[in-house]
Design a protein around this motif. Structure first.
Motif, PDB file in Angstrom:
ATOM      1  N   LEU A 206       0.442  -1.405  -0.062  1.00 40.85           N
ATOM      2  CA  LEU A 206       0.272   0.391  -0.308  1.00 40.85           C
ATOM      3  C   LEU A 206       0.915   1.242  -0.011  1.00 40.85           C
ATOM      4  O   LEU A 206       0.638   2.131  -0.255  1.00 40.85           O
ATOM      5  CB  LEU A 206      -0.955  -0.322   0.840  1.00 40.85           C
ATOM      6  CG  LEU A 206      -2.133  -0.497   1.253  1.00 40.85           C
ATOM      7  CD1 LEU A 206      -3.297  -0.340   2.410  1.00 40.85           C
ATOM      8  CD2 LEU A 206      -3.354  -0.253  -0.453  1.00 40.85           C
TER       9      LEU A 206
ATOM     10  N   LYS B 199       2.242   1.887  -3.473  1.00 39.80           N
ATOM     11  CA  LYS B 199       1.324   2.225  -4.384  1.00 39.80           C
ATOM     12  C   LYS B 199       0.833   3.642  -3.911  1.00 39.80           C
ATOM     13  O   LYS B 199       0.527   4.617  -5.082  1.00 39.80           O
ATOM     14  CB  LYS B 199       0.066   1.182  -4.191  1.00 39.80           C
ATOM     15  CG  LYS B 199      -1.337   1.792  -4.982  1.00 39.80           C
ATOM     16  CD  LYS B 199      -2.155   1.043  -4.931  1.00 39.80           C
ATOM     17  CE  LYS B 199      -3.849   1.792  -5.268  1.00 39.80           C
ATOM     18  NZ  LYS B 199      -5.109   1.212  -4.900  1.00 39.80           N
TER      19      LYS B 199
ATOM     20  N   HIS C 110      -1.633   9.441  -3.080  1.00 38.11           N
ATOM     21  CA  HIS C 110      -2.317   9.159  -1.700  1.00 38.11           C
ATOM     22  C   HIS C 110      -4.110   8.950  -2.779  1.00 38.11           C
ATOM     23  O   HIS C 110      -5.006   8.282  -2.192  1.00 38.11           O
ATOM     24  CB  HIS C 110      -2.709  10.294  -1.373  1.00 38.11           C
ATOM     25  CG  HIS C 110      -3.587  11.605  -1.651  1.00 38.11           C
ATOM     26  ND1 HIS C 110      -2.592  12.939  -2.043  1.00 38.11           N
ATOM     27  CD2 HIS C 110      -4.464  12.753  -1.517  1.00 38.11           C
ATOM     28  CE1 HIS C 110      -2.823  13.718  -2.037  1.00 38.11           C
ATOM     29  NE2 HIS C 110      -4.234  13.480  -1.914  1.00 38.11           N
ATOM     30  N   LYS C 111      -4.333   9.594  -3.720  1.00 40.63           N
ATOM     31  CA  LYS C 111      -5.907   9.864  -3.993  1.00 40.63           C
ATOM     32  C   LYS C 111      -6.210   8.378  -5.437  1.00 40.63           C
ATOM     33  O   LYS C 111      -7.537   7.847  -5.777  1.00 40.63           O
ATOM     34  CB  LYS C 111      -5.797  11.246  -5.648  1.00 40.63           C
ATOM     35  CG  LYS C 111      -5.684  12.288  -4.866  1.00 40.63           C
ATOM     36  CD  LYS C 111      -5.999  13.171  -6.065  1.00 40.63           C
ATOM     37  CE  LYS C 111      -6.172  14.445  -5.325  1.00 40.63           C
ATOM     38  NZ  LYS C 111      -6.282  16.094  -5.950  1.00 40.63           N
TER      39      LYS C 111
ATOM     40  N   LEU D 176      -5.392   6.215  -3.725  1.00 37.76           N
ATOM     41  CA  LEU D 176      -6.323   4.832  -2.242  1.00 37.76           C
ATOM     42  C   LEU D 176      -7.575   5.107  -2.200  1.00 37.76           C
ATOM     43  O   LEU D 176      -7.855   6.416  -2.336  1.00 37.76           O
ATOM     44  CB  LEU D 176      -5.110   5.129  -1.356  1.00 37.76           C
ATOM     45  CG  LEU D 176      -4.133   4.844  -0.791  1.00 37.76           C
ATOM     46  CD1 LEU D 176      -2.710   4.909  -0.126  1.00 37.76           C
ATOM     47  CD2 LEU D 176      -3.039   3.623  -2.061  1.00 37.76           C
ATOM     48  N   THR D 177      -8.342   4.185  -1.812  1.00 41.44           N
ATOM     49  CA  THR D 177      -8.996   4.222  -1.008  1.00 41.44           C
ATOM     50  C   THR D 177      -9.346   4.857   0.309  1.00 41.44           C
ATOM     51  O   THR D 177      -8.056   4.928   1.352  1.00 41.44           O
ATOM     52  CB  THR D 177      -9.823   2.869  -0.277  1.00 41.44           C
ATOM     53  OG1 THR D 177      -9.572   1.809   0.280  1.00 41.44           O
ATOM     54  CG2 THR D 177     -10.450   2.448  -2.040  1.00 41.44           C
ATOM     55  N   SER D 178     -10.448   5.373   1.629  1.00 40.08           N
ATOM     56  CA  SER D 178     -10.514   6.187   2.392  1.00 40.08           C
ATOM     57  C   SER D 178      -9.483   4.818   3.810  1.00 40.08           C
ATOM     58  O   SER D 178      -8.165   4.676   3.803  1.00 40.08           O
ATOM     59  CB  SER D 178     -11.057   6.615   3.009  1.00 40.08           C
ATOM     60  OG  SER D 178     -12.373   5.840   2.376  1.00 40.08           O
ATOM     61  N   ALA D 179     -10.616   3.572   3.365  1.00 36.85           N
ATOM     62  CA  ALA D 179      -9.406   2.745   3.884  1.00 36.85           C
ATOM     63  C   ALA D 179      -8.358   2.139   4.018  1.00 36.85           C
ATOM     64  O   ALA D 179      -7.495   2.438   5.396  1.00 36.85           O
ATOM     65  CB  ALA D 179     -10.218   1.202   4.171  1.00 36.85           C
ATOM     66  N   GLU D 180      -7.815   2.591   3.159  1.00 36.17           N
ATOM     67  CA  GLU D 180      -6.087   1.874   2.133  1.00 36.17           C
ATOM     68  C   GLU D 180      -5.630   3.034   3.539  1.00 36.17           C
ATOM     69  O   GLU D 180      -4.201   3.037   3.994  1.00 36.17           O
ATOM     70  CB  GLU D 180      -5.862   2.320   1.075  1.00 36.17           C
ATOM     71  CG  GLU D 180      -6.369   0.788   1.051  1.00 36.17           C
ATOM     72  CD  GLU D 180      -6.701   0.706  -0.630  1.00 36.17           C
ATOM     73  OE1 GLU D 180      -6.140  -0.451  -1.880  1.00 36.17           O
ATOM     74  OE2 GLU D 180      -6.432   1.587  -1.701  1.00 36.17           O
ATOM     75  N   LEU D 181      -5.615   4.760   3.571  1.00 45.12           N
ATOM     76  CA  LEU D 181      -5.213   5.886   3.752  1.00 45.12           C
ATOM     77  C   LEU D 181      -5.633   5.722   5.581  1.00 45.12           C
ATOM     78  O   LEU D 181      -4.032   5.893   5.525  1.00 45.12           O
ATOM     79  CB  LEU D 181      -5.800   6.735   2.915  1.00 45.12           C
ATOM     80  CG  LEU D 181      -5.109   7.456   1.084  1.00 45.12           C
ATOM     81  CD1 LEU D 181      -6.657   9.004   1.185  1.00 45.12           C
ATOM     82  CD2 LEU D 181      -4.356   8.013   1.651  1.00 45.12           C
ATOM     83  N   ARG D 182      -6.400   5.026   5.760  1.00 39.87           N
ATOM     84  CA  ARG D 182      -6.378   4.774   6.858  1.00 39.87           C
ATOM     85  C   ARG D 182      -4.981   4.127   7.507  1.00 39.87           C
ATOM     86  O   ARG D 182      -4.891   4.151   8.335  1.00 39.87           O
ATOM     87  CB  ARG D 182      -7.576   4.840   7.603  1.00 39.87           C
ATOM     88  CG  ARG D 182      -8.817   6.221   7.622  1.00 39.87           C
ATOM     89  CD  ARG D 182      -9.650   5.470   8.836  1.00 39.87           C
ATOM     90  NE  ARG D 182     -11.134   4.668   7.995  1.00 39.87           N
ATOM     91  CZ  ARG D 182     -11.482   4.688   6.992  1.00 39.87           C
ATOM     92  NH1 ARG D 182     -11.630   5.499   6.884  1.00 39.87           N
ATOM     93  NH2 ARG D 182     -12.160   3.646   6.370  1.00 39.87           N
ATOM     94  N   LYS D 183      -5.389   3.188   7.037  1.00 41.86           N
ATOM     95  CA  LYS D 183      -4.003   2.000   7.324  1.00 41.86           C
ATOM     96  C   LYS D 183      -2.554   2.452   7.086  1.00 41.86           C
ATOM     97  O   LYS D 183      -1.760   2.227   8.154  1.00 41.86           O
ATOM     98  CB  LYS D 183      -4.501   0.756   5.961  1.00 41.86           C
ATOM     99  CG  LYS D 183      -3.350  -0.279   6.838  1.00 41.86           C
ATOM    100  CD  LYS D 183      -4.243  -1.714   5.839  1.00 41.86           C
ATOM    101  CE  LYS D 183      -2.958  -3.033   6.070  1.00 41.86           C
ATOM    102  NZ  LYS D 183      -3.653  -4.052   4.928  1.00 41.86           N
TER     103      LYS D 183
END
Length: 153
Positions: free
Chosen positions: A13, A16, A28-29, A31-38
């Motif tokens: 991630l 990516k 960062h765009k 990634l999904t919001s869940a991936e960003l949180r992770k």
């Protein structure tokens, strides 16, 4: 990913997300919001701070994290005494924990993929002895601030 990195969804991630520049991942765009949180918050690092860094094989950063937390506690203790107020107990662990939680995943990535063991602005602590000395100094400052803040008997 380099040969140093184990197959890990977190490391993939971060790859990516792209390079981390100017306070954010450049892709960062993607990634999904869940991936960003992770990739931006690590609950275990929040809860265990320096111990998390030790467990992940980053002792230099662990000593800096512990020392930084102790210096933060010393500053809060001095401010409490100077301005005659009592800060909530949670401030002593929430603020340092939140800082560590935001750094931990990227730090692990830098260690595993790029073999970096210290933040560039703090390169002087690349030496383990210097990192330990910083932690001991910080603990001494905390101890001194507590003694100074005690009411005179």
């Amino acid at each position: 990913l380099s040969a140093l990195a184990p197959p890990s969804s977190l490391l993939r991630l971060i790859e990516k997300a792209g390079p981390f520049e100017h306070g954010k991942y450049q892709n960062h765009k993607a990634l999904t919001s869940a991936e960003l949180r992770k990739i931006n918050f690590n609950v275990l690092a929040f809860l265990f701070s320096g111990l998390y860094y030790f467990a992940k094989g980053m002792p230099r950063k662990a000593f800096i994290v512990l020392g930084g937390g102790w210096l933060f506690a010393a500053v809060v203790t001095v401010l409490e005494a100077m301005f005659n107020f009592t800060a909530p107990n949670s401030i002593f662990w929430i603020a340092p924990g939140a800082a560590v939680a935001g750094l931990a995943n990227r730090d692990y990535y830098l260690k595993m993929v790029h073999d970096k063991h210290m933040w560039e602005p703090l390169a002087v602590f690349e030496n383990l002895a210097a990192a330990i000395a910083f932690a001991l100094f910080s603990f001494g400052v905390l101890f001194a601030s507590i003694v100074w803040a005690l009411p005179a008997a």
